[in-house]
Scaffold this motif. Sequence first.
Motif, short mmCIF file in Angstrom:
data_model
loop_
_atom_site.label_atom_id
_atom_site.label_comp_id
_atom_site.label_asym_id
_atom_site.label_seq_id
_atom_site.Cartn_x
_atom_site.Cartn_y
_atom_site.Cartn_z
N TYR A 169 -0.25 15.61 -8.49
CA TYR A 169 0.31 16.67 -7.64
C TYR A 169 1.80 16.89 -7.87
CZ TYR A 169 -3.99 15.51 -4.97
OH TYR A 169 -5.28 15.23 -4.59
N THR A 216 -10.02 19.84 1.62
CA THR A 216 -9.57 18.45 1.73
C THR A 216 -8.97 18.16 3.11
OG1 THR A 216 -7.98 16.83 0.92
CG2 THR A 216 -7.35 19.12 0.67
N GLU A 259 -6.35 16.70 3.26
CA GLU A 259 -4.90 16.81 3.04
C GLU A 259 -4.32 18.10 3.60
OE1 GLU A 259 -2.77 15.67 -0.29
OE2 GLU A 259 -3.85 13.81 -0.55
N ARG A 269 4.24 16.67 -3.90
CA ARG A 269 2.97 16.10 -3.45
C ARG A 269 2.12 17.16 -2.74
NH1 ARG A 269 -0.09 11.59 -1.68
NH2 ARG A 269 -1.76 12.44 -0.41
N TYR A 326 -0.89 20.43 -3.87
CA TYR A 326 -2.36 20.41 -3.76
C TYR A 326 -2.81 20.89 -2.38
CZ TYR A 326 -6.88 17.82 -3.08
OH TYR A 326 -8.17 17.42 -2.79
N ASN A 377 -11.39 10.94 2.47
CA ASN A 377 -11.50 9.75 1.61
C ASN A 377 -12.92 9.23 1.46
OD1 ASN A 377 -8.54 9.90 2.66
ND2 ASN A 377 -8.45 8.63 0.84
N ARG A 387 -7.47 7.49 -8.04
CA ARG A 387 -7.26 7.29 -6.60
C ARG A 387 -7.38 5.80 -6.26
NH1 ARG A 387 -10.95 12.43 -5.07
NH2 ARG A 387 -11.89 11.78 -7.04
N LYS A 432 -1.24 -3.10 -6.36
CA LYS A 432 0.08 -2.52 -6.08
C LYS A 432 0.04 -1.72 -4.79
CE LYS A 432 1.59 -2.31 -10.83
NZ LYS A 432 1.57 -1.53 -12.05
N VAL A 486 1.81 0.81 -2.53
CA VAL A 486 2.87 1.82 -2.58
C VAL A 486 3.63 1.84 -1.25
CG1 VAL A 486 3.30 4.30 -2.79
CG2 VAL A 486 1.63 3.19 -4.30
N ARG A 526 -5.70 5.21 6.34
CA ARG A 526 -6.78 6.09 5.91
C ARG A 526 -8.07 5.67 6.60
NH1 ARG A 526 -2.95 8.20 4.00
NH2 ARG A 526 -2.61 8.95 1.87
N TYR A 564 6.93 12.50 -4.73
CA TYR A 564 5.76 12.00 -4.01
C TYR A 564 6.08 11.94 -2.52
CZ TYR A 564 1.89 8.99 -2.54
OH TYR A 564 0.77 8.49 -1.92
N ASP A 594 3.62 11.23 1.47
CA ASP A 594 2.30 10.70 1.84
C ASP A 594 1.86 11.22 3.21
OD1 ASP A 594 0.00 9.28 1.46
OD2 ASP A 594 0.95 7.32 1.36
N ARG A 603 -4.98 9.40 8.98
CA ARG A 603 -6.01 10.44 8.91
C ARG A 603 -7.26 10.06 9.66
NH1 ARG A 603 -6.15 11.24 2.46
NH2 ARG A 603 -4.29 12.53 2.28
O1 LIG Z 1 -2.63 1.62 -6.56
C1 LIG Z 1 -2.47 2.29 -5.52
C2 LIG Z 1 -2.98 3.61 -5.33
C3 LIG Z 1 -2.76 4.27 -4.13
N1 LIG Z 1 -2.07 3.67 -3.14
C4 LIG Z 1 -1.89 4.35 -1.81
O2 LIG Z 1 -3.18 4.48 -1.23
C5 LIG Z 1 -3.26 5.63 -0.40
C6 LIG Z 1 -4.48 6.44 -0.77
O3 LIG Z 1 -4.32 6.97 -2.05
P1 LIG Z 1 -5.43 7.85 -2.83
O4 LIG Z 1 -5.01 7.88 -4.27
O5 LIG Z 1 -6.79 7.37 -2.58
O6 LIG Z 1 -5.24 9.31 -2.27
P2 LIG Z 1 -4.89 9.95 -0.85
O7 LIG Z 1 -5.74 9.40 0.23
O8 LIG Z 1 -3.42 9.86 -0.64
O9 LIG Z 1 -5.24 11.46 -1.16
C7 LIG Z 1 -6.57 11.87 -1.45
O10 LIG Z 1 -7.01 12.44 -0.27
C8 LIG Z 1 -8.08 13.31 -0.23
C9 LIG Z 1 -8.34 14.13 -1.47
O11 LIG Z 1 -8.08 15.48 -1.29
C10 LIG Z 1 -7.81 13.62 -2.74
O12 LIG Z 1 -8.83 12.91 -3.36
C11 LIG Z 1 -6.54 12.84 -2.62
O13 LIG Z 1 -5.50 13.78 -2.43
C12 LIG Z 1 -1.91 6.33 -0.55
O14 LIG Z 1 -1.09 5.95 0.52
C13 LIG Z 1 -1.34 5.76 -1.84
O15 LIG Z 1 0.06 5.76 -1.88
C14 LIG Z 1 -1.56 2.37 -3.30
O16 LIG Z 1 -0.91 1.81 -2.41
N2 LIG Z 1 -1.78 1.73 -4.50
#
Ligand SMILES: O=c1ccn([C@@H]2O[C@H](COP(=O)(O)OP(=O)(O)O[C@H]3OC[C@@H](O)[C@H](O)[C@H]3O)[C@@H](O)[C@H]2O)c(=O)[nH]1
Length: 387
Positions: A103, A137, A139, A180, A183, A212, A233, A249, A251, A258, A333, A335, A339
Amino acid sequence: MASSRVDLDGNPIKPITICMIGAGGFIGSHLCEKLMTETPHTVLALDVYNDKIKHLLEPETNPWHGRINFHRLNIKHDSRLEGLIKMADLTINLAAICTPADYNTRPLDTIYSNFIDALPVVKYCSENNKRLIHFSTCEVYGKTIGSFLPKDSPLRKDPAYYVLKEDESPCIFGSIEKQRWSYACAKQLIERLIYAEGAENGLEFTIVRPFNWIGPRMDFIPGIDGPSEGVPRVLACFSNNLLRKEPLKLVDGGQSQRTFVYIKDAIEAVLLMIENPARANGHIFNVGNPNNEVTVRQLGEMMVKVYSKVSGDPPLENATVDVSSKEFYGEGYDDSDKRIPDMTIINRQLGWNPKTSLWDLLESTLTYQHRTYAEAIKKVIAKPVAS
Ligand SMILES: O=c1ccn([C@@H]2O[C@H](COP(=O)(O)OP(=O)(O)O[C@H]3OC[C@@H](O)[C@H](O)[C@H]3O)[C@@H](O)[C@H]2O)c(=O)[nH]1
Ligand SMILES: NC(=O)c1ccc[n+]([C@@H]2O[C@H](COP(=O)([O-])OP(=O)(O)OC[C@H]3O[C@@H](n4cnc5c(N)ncnc54)[C@H](O)[C@@H]3O)[C@@H](O)[C@H]2O)c1
């Protein structure tokens, strides 16, 4: 069996033809599987890839042979699209760039994919009086109202400040520099366009907002069935870490929350929408599991435990490591903080409820990940690095 199936109002369900765009992806593959094994419907499966539905397309001895036909095409530029939509009773559009790592790094591709490329699909459905189920989504809600309250405000505990309702909650995105939201914004605009086509031109539509959905075949494992540098993801990121025995990892500390729903539960909801048009048309549906809420840190910790159970390996020591979002995703980015889907509308219209707990869905998903990838990962790790 299949021919005696009835809808929620007791009427027999007639076999239909479905034009499914993005059928080769994660959700598409599960939906095709459900339609082939449990219904009499026919699927015109459109995608640029078909690896995840190969088992449905071959061999010819499959009992559903002839009911699923794959058309390899890119909807950005393919004149066959309108003809295929015309051949079907219903179009389901799943095609999208939908991994957060894209994104902020590929915002133009993200906006084109989620808005511009979806436009002809809406237009052809509207002009040809065809029903459309469009995948949006969660989102589109962006951040919760509660996230703007002081950290210690008691109102943060009040569901009115965080539960996300289709017909009430506002859509709250960050500034334009926070790419971010490219999308979410593109998805929001296509939702508004579809809604307007319904209001002004009578388009029969249903909009799905997945919260999710996770399970087998989600995204890819970097360096195995996707690019080594790719960032899928979170389920696939953490699976990759577990398979390689690397720390997961987190973030920005893994504090975002979630709710995760098992793909097989969610697909039940989509089938209800397909087979109950009178109850689904004109609606936007949240599809998620409000009972499966965790922080990303808790998700990681649970995945470490579940993976140890399914692989038989001891859990990793120092299983997680904190990384900044700038380091992990790059500039721009941002967040979603939390949700939780409100389930009132889908419950009322379709009587749907999710069933599977987070632990159980992780157990079946990580069993699949281990069975599918553990050997391949071992081989990659054993290979000497070229000097
Ligand atoms: O290795 C990682 C990957 C992701 N994360 C975190 O995990 C959370 C979930 O990340 P995801 O990659 O699954 O994606 P998100 O839930 O943020 O968004 C998703 O939501 C719904 C859909 O529309 C999309 O599939 C996507 O945008 C985020 O807070 C992200 O920062 C980590 O902490 N470590
Ligand atoms: N999985 C989730 O939890 C989730 C959450 C929110 C929204 N969604 C939405 O659901 C839909 C499906 O998501 P998914 O998780 O299955 O993603 P996915 O990436 O696995 O599937 C998308 C599929 O669309 C195809 N596609 C993309 N652009 C195309 C094009 N121009 N022409 C033809 N095919 C194209 C891709 O090849 C891919 O197979 C997306 O619209 C996504 O935004 C999913």
